[in-house]
Design an enzyme around this catalytic site. Structure first.
Site, mmCIF file in Angstrom:
data_model
loop_
_atom_site.group_PDB
_atom_site.id
_atom_site.type_symbol
_atom_site.label_atom_id
_atom_site.label_comp_id
_atom_site.label_asym_id
_atom_site.label_seq_id
_atom_site.Cartn_x
_atom_site.Cartn_y
_atom_site.Cartn_z
ATOM 1 N N HIS A 69 -9.661 5.904 -0.703
ATOM 2 C CA HIS A 69 -8.594 5.579 -1.657
ATOM 3 C C HIS A 69 -9.119 4.603 -2.708
ATOM 4 C CE1 HIS A 69 -5.765 7.289 1.285
ATOM 5 N NE2 HIS A 69 -4.932 7.399 0.258
ATOM 6 N N LYS B 24 -5.724 -0.307 -3.172
ATOM 7 C CA LYS B 24 -4.889 -0.045 -1.987
ATOM 8 C C LYS B 24 -4.971 -1.222 -1.022
ATOM 9 C CE LYS B 24 -3.850 3.426 1.538
ATOM 10 N NZ LYS B 24 -2.403 3.320 1.329
#
Ligand code: NAD
Length: 249
Positions: free
Chosen positions: A138, A142
């Protein structure tokens, strides 16, 4: 639908406002931290769900939980996309599902939810001779790790193969010894602007199966959230997930 979007200025919030407008829904309010304005919609720092058909929340675990309490008291459905809930927070959501309809899903994409079902099926059919490892990637902003989707994959694979959370291995470091057969490894990469990627590896002796999903835009999460909001209309109390919404359960 008349929708309220919590976290409206965030990465997902902006995608949700755009998706709602594109589908002809009305965003009656955007909820944000004090002092944060969202262009083009009425913004407030206090969630008042009365009169809305559904609240959609992509914020942070403690914020989403408080919003779920408010929605349950007002009997207004809520769709929660936030990830990173603790076991205690998750238990409270289950309880709130006793009084109001709630969808909580760490990943609202149709593709990912099909992949979760397929991964469980593959794990069952390939059997214990195959070592299961999950890799997720990600973007660098995040906040939680591993991703809610990676944990959901691990949980579904575990339940399909009679394993438990004690078989999960989230960190490997030092003299860890041989890999236990029933282990489900979950590893994390973070960097750049990656929207979300998950690969499940089934390592056998002399062969390997890989199942991957790559999200290239946040729009499909937002469309999935709209689908969940529409599905919740007229539903009784309950804690649902995306597989209910998509008709897999
Ligand atoms: P983000 O940080 O860009 O957005 C979060 C927003 O919430 C921010 O604008 C922040 O100001 C706002 N916020 C924080 N506290 C608040 C409060 N008390 N009241 C109102 N607003 C508040 O994050 P993001 O990338 O949009 O992700 C948000 C969450 O959604 C994360 O948990 C992420 O993992 C999750 N997510 C889920 C899916 C899914 O499909 N379920 C997809 C992408 C992201």
């Amino acid at each position: 639908m008349k929708l309220i979007i919590c976290g409206a200025a965030g990465r997902m919030g902006q995608a949700l406002v755009a998706a709602a407008k594109a589908l002809g829904h009305t965003v009656v309010a955007g909820v944000e931290k004090k002092g944060v304005a969202v262009a083009g919609i009425e913004t407030t720092d206090a969630l008042k769900p009365a009169g809305a058909d559904c609240v959609i929340d992509f914020t942070a675990p403690e914020v989403s939980l408080e919003n779920a309490r408010t929605c349950a008291a007002a009997k207004v459905p809520i769709v929660i996309g936030t990830t990173g809930f603790s076991t205690a927070q998750r238990a409270e959501l289950e309880k709130l599902g006793g009084t109001a309809p709630i969808v909580v899903a760490p990943n609202m994409s149709v593709g990912v939810n099909v992949v979760i079902g397929m991964a469980a099926e593959l794990a069952k059919r390939l059997g214990e001779d195959f070592d299961v490892e999950i890799l997720e990637t990600h973007h660098k902003r995040k906040k939680d790790a591993p991703s809610g989707t990676a944990l959901k994959l691990a949980e579904e694979i575990a339940s399909a193969t009679k394993r438990t959370k004690s078989d999960f291995r989230l960190v490997r470091e030092g003299q860890i010894g041989e890999r236990p057969e029933r282990e489900i490894g979950v590893q994390t990469l973070r960097g750049g602007d990656v929207v979300g990627e998950h690969t499940i590896y089934f390592f056998g002796d002399g062969e390997r199966v890989e199942l991957s999903h790559r999200a290239t835009s946040r729009d499909q999460f937002a469309r999935g959230a709209m689908r969940a909001a529409a599905w919740l209309q007229g539903k009784g109390p309950g804690l649902y997930d995306m597989r209910h919404v998509l008709g897999f359960l």
